[in-house]
Each structure stands twice: as structure tokens, then as C-alpha cells.
Design a protein around this motif. Structure first.
Motif: not given
Length: 470
Positions: A397-400, A405-408, A443-445, A449-452
Motif C-alpha cells: 500500500l502506498e499513498v502519496k 513538510l520539509a525534506d526529511g 518520507e517527505a521530499e 509526503f509518501t507512506i508505504s
């Protein structure tokens, strides 16, 4: 600490504060997930402040209660100023450390003092043996510090779990009574050091008075530790039960929505014969616009659309349908590619908890974007991209989504619009994934934002290692 300190006392105080500083900095780093440089700065400043206390002890008299209050306030202020995170969480972490350090070390010192008194009394047949006092102090100090450090190490992980994903109001509700425990403990220590708590009116000897004093402190600190533990872990259980209740209510809503949606489709199917006759008549007469309009009205009446998700689970279909409508109402671009494997071993209610919380956070993150970044230079609006599929015998499952959000930066460090709901559901999502030995990666970049989440679709044997992201 009444009276000026001698050279030996100063050395012992510095050694005590060094151990205390090391334990405090390590404990708070774990609870607040601080960086190494933050830990070092915090430890250095804390030890310097304690060194200041030792310096004044050589110059003047400092009552114990003032010394204890100053140490407590310095710890809290440095935690708030140096370490990063929510202020309410930092405040509670510092208070919990203060309660733990005072109660555990007080209990250990009193317990081992009682043990030494009893052993010394038995071995010497009640006769005083002055030389044994030096060994007594060494034994009690080593055992007290060793017990304290072991207890802090064992309790760090459970307390870290308790402090994660809580409302700000929860942190404050627990902080207030624990602060009272710190105050009462300091008052008891001050009273004991001044002989207020031990008064036998000359009926007993030194041995009995010492035994009674240390025994009373053991009982007090033991009861205080039980009360503090029940408060912290009891409040955590109540909060998690409340979150579970809210999740259950959400699942009931999803099921009701699904039932309503498919009842509409059943009504449409029941009238399908008449609709087909009407469409056939319009097409025979080449009334294409009317036929297309009629088709769209049929779809609207049935609550369906061309882009509806068909995952293989009616419950997940209804959930994604509901979230897609929310995104459309808020002007958020939605893209979804979702397909569940046949005979998926993961319970639908767990999938609803995981997917529902991820999408709730994604919707909120999009809505929290500053007005000047609501659309980019190309006029594109915030987006949510969903992918659910099978990868190497695992459900992936992946949601972008767009996010400010700042990187990291971690998602749980981002302040929400409604402080009372900060972190709500994130703990349930992680707990549901953990039930299947799943892995969660965030992770944020580039303002995205991406959550897997990776969930094994098979029963993992004891010999197999945990899954890790590359």
C-alpha cells in the motif's frame, strides 16, 4: 542538603550528577527521538547547571527543597529549549523522568539500606562496627545506581509506546498529577533529611530508628511508584480504548455507506429492463445526446461513476469511494490504482483502519497547505495518489500526497489545524500493520509526503527475518 559541602561531598555530588545527567539525556533522547547533537547539548548544559549547584554548596547553605526544585525546573526548561518536538510531550517526558529517577533511586537506596542494616545487625550481633560503614556506603551506592539504570533501560520502550500518538490534552492531563508526585516526593525527602518523619520519643535505639526510617521510605516510594504507573499506563489504556471506539464507529459508518450505495445499485438493477427499453428507443431514433444524458442520470441514480474503484472488496470499494468524494469536494486531485488479491488473509476491518487513517491524514495535509501554494505554476491542485497491489507475496500500500513538510521531516512532527486531534489514528494504523508483521515507511521530499506499508500475505515462520525496506 543543609550545611556547606566538604571536598569529599563535592566529589560524590559531581559523580552523582554525572550519572544522573547521562541517564536523563539517554532517556529523553529515546522518548523524544532526539538527534545526537541535541542529546549532547542537553547533557552538557544540564551538567553545567548541576555544577553550579555544587559550587554554591561550597559557599553557602542551600536547603534541600530549594535544591530539588531548582534541579526539577532546570531539567524541564532545558528539555523544552533544546530538544525538538511538541512542547506538551516534552514537558510530560521530563516530568516522567523526574518521577522515575526520584522514586526508583529513593526506593533502591532505602531498600538496600534496610538490607544492609539487617545483615550488619545479624553478623555483628548488634554491636557497632564503624569500619563497616564505608563498605555499606559503597554497596548501597553501587546497588542503587545499578538498579536505577537497569529500571530506566527496561522502562524506556514501554514509556515510548505510551507517549506516542497522543492528544495534547492527554499529555497535560497526565503531567499535572505526576508533577504533584514530584513535589510530594521532594517534601518527603526534605522532611526525612530533617528528622521530621522519625520521632520515637527516646523509646528505640539507633538501629531501630534507621530501620524504621528507611522502611517507611520504601513503603512510601513503593506506593508512589504504583500510583504513578497506574496513572500513566491506565490513562494510556483509556486513550487507546477511546481511539479504538472511534475507529469502530468509523467502520460502522463505512458499512452503512456501503449498504446505502449498493442498495441504490439494486434499485437500478431492478429497473434495468425499463431503462434498457428507453435507451434502445433513443438510440434507434439517433437521439445521441438524450441517450447520453439518460445514461448519466442512470449512473447518478445508482451512485456509480466511471472512475469508481473496484478492488475486490466491497468494504474497501466503499471506503475509497467515500474518500474520493471528499477529495473531489475539496478540489483535490485523486488518482487510485487498487486491487486486492483473491482470498486476502488480511481482515477488512484492519485494512479499513490502515487505509482510512492514511487517507484521512492525506486529505488533512492537502487542506493545510498555505493558500499561496494551493496551486503550482502550472495551475495543478494538491493531489492524492493511491496504489494497492501485490508485490512478491506481500500486499503493498502506498499513498502519496501534497504536504507542507520539509525534506526529511516526520509526519508526526507536523502540527495539525486541530491540536486536540494530533496523531489520532496513527497508533491504530501502526498497531494494525504490526499484527501482520508489516513494515511502515514514511518520507517527505519536495513538498510531497509518501507512506508505504508492506504486509506479508503468508504466515511468517519463526526462522524468517522481519521485512525491511531497501
Amino acid at each position: 542538603m543543609n550545611g556547606m559541602a566538604g571536598n569529599g561531598d563535592i566529589f560524590l555530588l559531581l559523580a552523582y550528577y554525572l550519572v544522573y545527567t547521562w541517564c536523563a539525556s539517554r532517556f529523553l533522547k529515546i522518548q523524544l527521538q532526539a538527534k545526537q547533537w541535541e542529546e549532547r547539548v542537553f547533557a552538557g548544559l544540564l551538567f553545567c547547571n548541576y555544577g553550579l549547584i555544587v559550587f554554591f554548596l561550597t559557599k553557602t547553605e542551600i536547603p534541600y527543597i530549594l535544591h530539588a526544585t531548582y534541579s526539577y525546573m532546570v531539567l524541564i526548561l532545558l528539555t523544552l529549549a533544546v530538544l525538538k518536538g511538541e512542547n506538551e510531550k516534552k514537558l510530560l517526558a521530563a516530568v516522567i523522568w523526574s518521577v522515575m529517577s526520584r522514586l526508583i533511586w529513593n526506593f533502591s537506596e532505602s531498600f538496600f539500606s534496610c538490607l544492609w542494616l539487617i545483615l550488619n545487625h545479624i553478623l555483628t550481633l548488634g554491636q557497632p562496627f564503624p569500619a563497616a560503614q564505608v563498605w555499606a556506603d559503597i554497596f548501597i551506592t553501587i546497588m542503587t545506581y545499578g538498579t536505577g539504570i537497569t529500571a530506566f533501560s527496561l522502562l524506556s520502550k514501554p514509556i515510548q509506546f505510551v507517549l506516542s500518538d497522543k492528544r495534547k490534552s492527554w499529555y497535560l492531563c497526565v503531567t499535572v498529577p505526576l508533577s504533584c508526585v514530584v513535589l510530594i516526593t521532594d517534601l518527603v525527602n526534605w522532611a526525612a533529611s530533617n528528622g521530621i518523619m522519625v520521632h520515637d520519643w527516646g523509646q528505640y535505639g539507633l538501629y531501630e530508628n534507621q530501620l524504621f526510617s528507611h522502611g517507611a521510605m520504601c513503603i512510601f516510594t513503593g506506593l508512589a511508584m504504583m500510583a504513578a504507573g497506574l496513572l500513566v499506563f491506565g490513562m494510556d489504556r483509556i486513550d487507546r480504548e477511546d481511539q479504538a471506539k472511534e475507529q469502530y464507529q468509523s467502520q460502522v459508518m463505512y458499512y452503512q455507506m456501503m449498504e446505502e450505495q449498493y442498495s441504490q445499485m439494486e434499485r437500478l438493477r431492478h429497473d434495468m429492463k425499463n431503462h434498457m427499453i428507453a435507451l434502445d428507443n433513443l438510440m434507434r431514433n439517433h437521439q445521441w445526446e438524450q441517450a447520453d444524458r439518460y445514461r448519466m442520470e442512470m449512473a447518478k441514480a445508482g451512485g456509480i461513476a466511471v472512475e469508481d474503484e473496484v478492488t475486490g472488496s466491497l468494504v474497501i470499494d466503499a471506503l475509497l469511494y467515500h474518500k474520493r468524494k471528499q477529495a473531489a469536494d475539496k478540489g483535490i486531485r485523486w488518482q487510485c490504482d487498487a486491487k486486492l488479491p483473491a482470498n486476502c488473509p488480511i481482515k477488512e476491518i484492519d485494512l479499513c483502519i490502515i487505509i482510512g487513517n492514511i487517507l484521512d491524514n492525506a486529505l488533512e495535509a492537502c487542506m493545510m497547505l498555505p493558500e499561496n501554494s494551493w496551486t503550482d505554476t502550472a495551475g495543478n491542485k494538491p493531489f492524492i495518489h493511491v496504489f494497492i497491489g501485490t508485490i512478491k507475496k506481500c500486499l503493498f500500500l502506498e499513498v502519496k500526497n501534497s504536504a507542507d513538510l520539509a525534506d526529511g521531516q516526520k509526519a508526526d512532527q507536523h502540527r495539525k489545524k486541530e491540536p486536540g486531534k494530533h496523531g489520532l489514528g496513527l497508533g491504530n494504523m501502526k498497531a494494525s500493520a504490526a499484527n501482520y508483521n508489516g513494515v511502515v515507511h514514511m518520507e517527505a521530499e519536495n513538498n510531497q509526503f509518501t507512506i508505504s506499508i508492506l504486509l506479508p500475505l503468508y504466515q511468517e515462520s519463526s526462522s524468517e527475518s522481519m521485512l525491511h525496506f531497501p
